[in-house]
Scaffold this motif. Structure first.
Motif, PDB file in Angstrom:
ATOM      1  N   VAL A 109       0.838  -1.197   0.000  1.00  0.00           N
ATOM      2  CA  VAL A 109       0.000   0.000   0.000  1.00  0.00           C
ATOM      3  C   VAL A 109       0.874   1.249   0.000  1.00  0.00           C
ATOM      4  O   VAL A 109       0.550   2.248  -0.645  1.00  0.00           O
ATOM      5  N   GLY A 113       0.820   4.273  -2.732  1.00  0.00           N
ATOM      6  CA  GLY A 113       0.684   5.686  -2.410  1.00  0.00           C
ATOM      7  C   GLY A 113       1.758   6.539  -3.073  1.00  0.00           C
ATOM      8  O   GLY A 113       1.468   7.625  -3.599  1.00  0.00           O
ATOM      9  N   ALA A 124      -2.051  11.350  -1.346  1.00  0.00           N
ATOM     10  CA  ALA A 124      -2.262   9.955  -0.959  1.00  0.00           C
ATOM     11  C   ALA A 124      -1.939   9.795   0.521  1.00  0.00           C
ATOM     12  O   ALA A 124      -0.834  10.102   0.959  1.00  0.00           O
ATOM     13  N   LEU A 126      -1.784   7.057   3.575  1.00  0.00           N
ATOM     14  CA  LEU A 126      -1.799   5.645   3.943  1.00  0.00           C
ATOM     15  C   LEU A 126      -2.507   5.488   5.276  1.00  0.00           C
ATOM     16  O   LEU A 126      -2.139   6.108   6.277  1.00  0.00           O
ATOM     17  N   GLN A 276      -4.329  -2.149   5.954  1.00  0.00           N
ATOM     18  CA  GLN A 276      -3.980  -0.868   5.342  1.00  0.00           C
ATOM     19  C   GLN A 276      -4.925  -0.535   4.181  1.00  0.00           C
ATOM     20  O   GLN A 276      -5.531  -1.412   3.567  1.00  0.00           O
ATOM     21  N   LEU A 278      -5.713   3.116   1.258  1.00  0.00           N
ATOM     22  CA  LEU A 278      -5.153   4.356   0.724  1.00  0.00           C
ATOM     23  C   LEU A 278      -6.277   5.346   0.448  1.00  0.00           C
ATOM     24  O   LEU A 278      -7.194   5.068  -0.338  1.00  0.00           O
TER      25      LEU A 278
END
Length: 287
Positions: A109, A113, A124, A126, A276, A278
């Motif tokens: 992830v 990003g 972006a 995270l 996770q 985004l």
């Protein structure tokens, strides 16, 4: 604007896909697609609630090979840089040049990003620690505002989230949310003329976020999601997505044995994907 046919990356390589595309009906716009699902699966949705739909229109793109993450990013990019977005080929090329992928797969992830910020005009963020707890409100606020969310999860046979310990790791983009509430605020929402109990926010009126369902209200939040193996939106129960996202721990044994090269971050699938997501916003958007 009328509905448009879906994009198919690499369609010239597949006569079967090309033939199917030419015979296909146009993909309905987001709101109509969701109404179709609500009518088709009405028993899934709590009858004691009224529903508010926040929906952004996404194009469809059928992936070729293990490119689900980059396809999801491409779809999200059309909301960040409309109307045409960034070509998928550009995302694939930069991802390979930066060492994020070997053949289109994305197991990080964080790398997703960095790629998004480099190639798309966007911010972006995270999100770690899962989609529950304090992150839940942030995710719902983000979607209500009309910004896209990229989510890794395990994909079931019908493309919905499941729990396979990461063996079916896949990516989807969410571009809206269906909220079940006890009562819809009298100001700022309009009811669908065909489906009683389904409401839409009035674009010119600021949204009242006090109507967000609480975390202990099961079956009251559904994500509007698309992924690279279907032309249509799907409605996924938020808790189901959260649980699938939280158990991405292992690399698929079948992938490990297929003789192909994959880029997996240090710490494996668990470090790269587990818990996770985004959050993507236009470059000039405020949080």
């Amino acid at each position: 604007m009328g509905a448009a046919l879906p994009h198919v990356f690499g369609v010239e390589k597949s006569c079967l896909l090309k033939e199917a595309l030419e015979k296909a009906s146009p993909v309905p716009r987001g709101r109509e697609d969701i109404k179709r699902l609500l009518k088709l699966h009405k028993d899934r949705f709590r009858s004691d609630l009224q529903w508010i739909l926040f929906c952004a229109d996404l194009p469809s793109l059928i992936q070729e090979g293990p490119q689900c993450g980059l396809v999801a990013l491409w779809m999200a990019g059309t909301l960040l840089a409309p109307p045409s977005g960034t070509p998928l080929e550009s995302l694939v090329q930069v991802a390979k040049e930066r060492g994020y992928t070997a053949q289109g797969e994305m197991f990080s992830v964080a790398d997703m990003g960095k790629l998004a910020q480099e190639v798309l005009p966007c911010q972006a963020e995270l999100l770690s620690g899962g989609l529950g707890g304090p992150n839940r409100h942030r995710v719902l606020q983000h979607l209500v505002t009309g910004h896209p969310l990229l989510i890794p999860y395990d994909e079931d046979f019908n493309h919905e989230p499941c729990q396979r310990k990461g063996h079916k790791a896949h990516w989807a983009v969410s571009a809206g949310v269906l909220l079940g509430v006890q009562s819809v605020p009298s100001h700022g929402y309009t009811e669908d003329p065909e489906l009683a109990g389904l409401f839409y926010p009035v674009p010119s009126v600021p949204c009242q976020l006090s109507c967000l369902p609480e975390e202990d209200s099961p079956g009251a939040v559904y994500l509007l999601s698309k992924q690279g193996k279907s032309w249509h939106y799907q409605l996924w129960d938020y808790d189901q997505v959260r649980e699938s996202n939280l158990q991405l721990t292992d690399f698929s044994p079948s992938r490990a044995a297929d003789g192909r090269e994959y880029v997996v971050p240090a710490g494996g699938v668990q470090a790269g994907l587990c818990g996770q997501a985004l959050l993507l916003r236009p470059q000039d958007a405020s949080h």
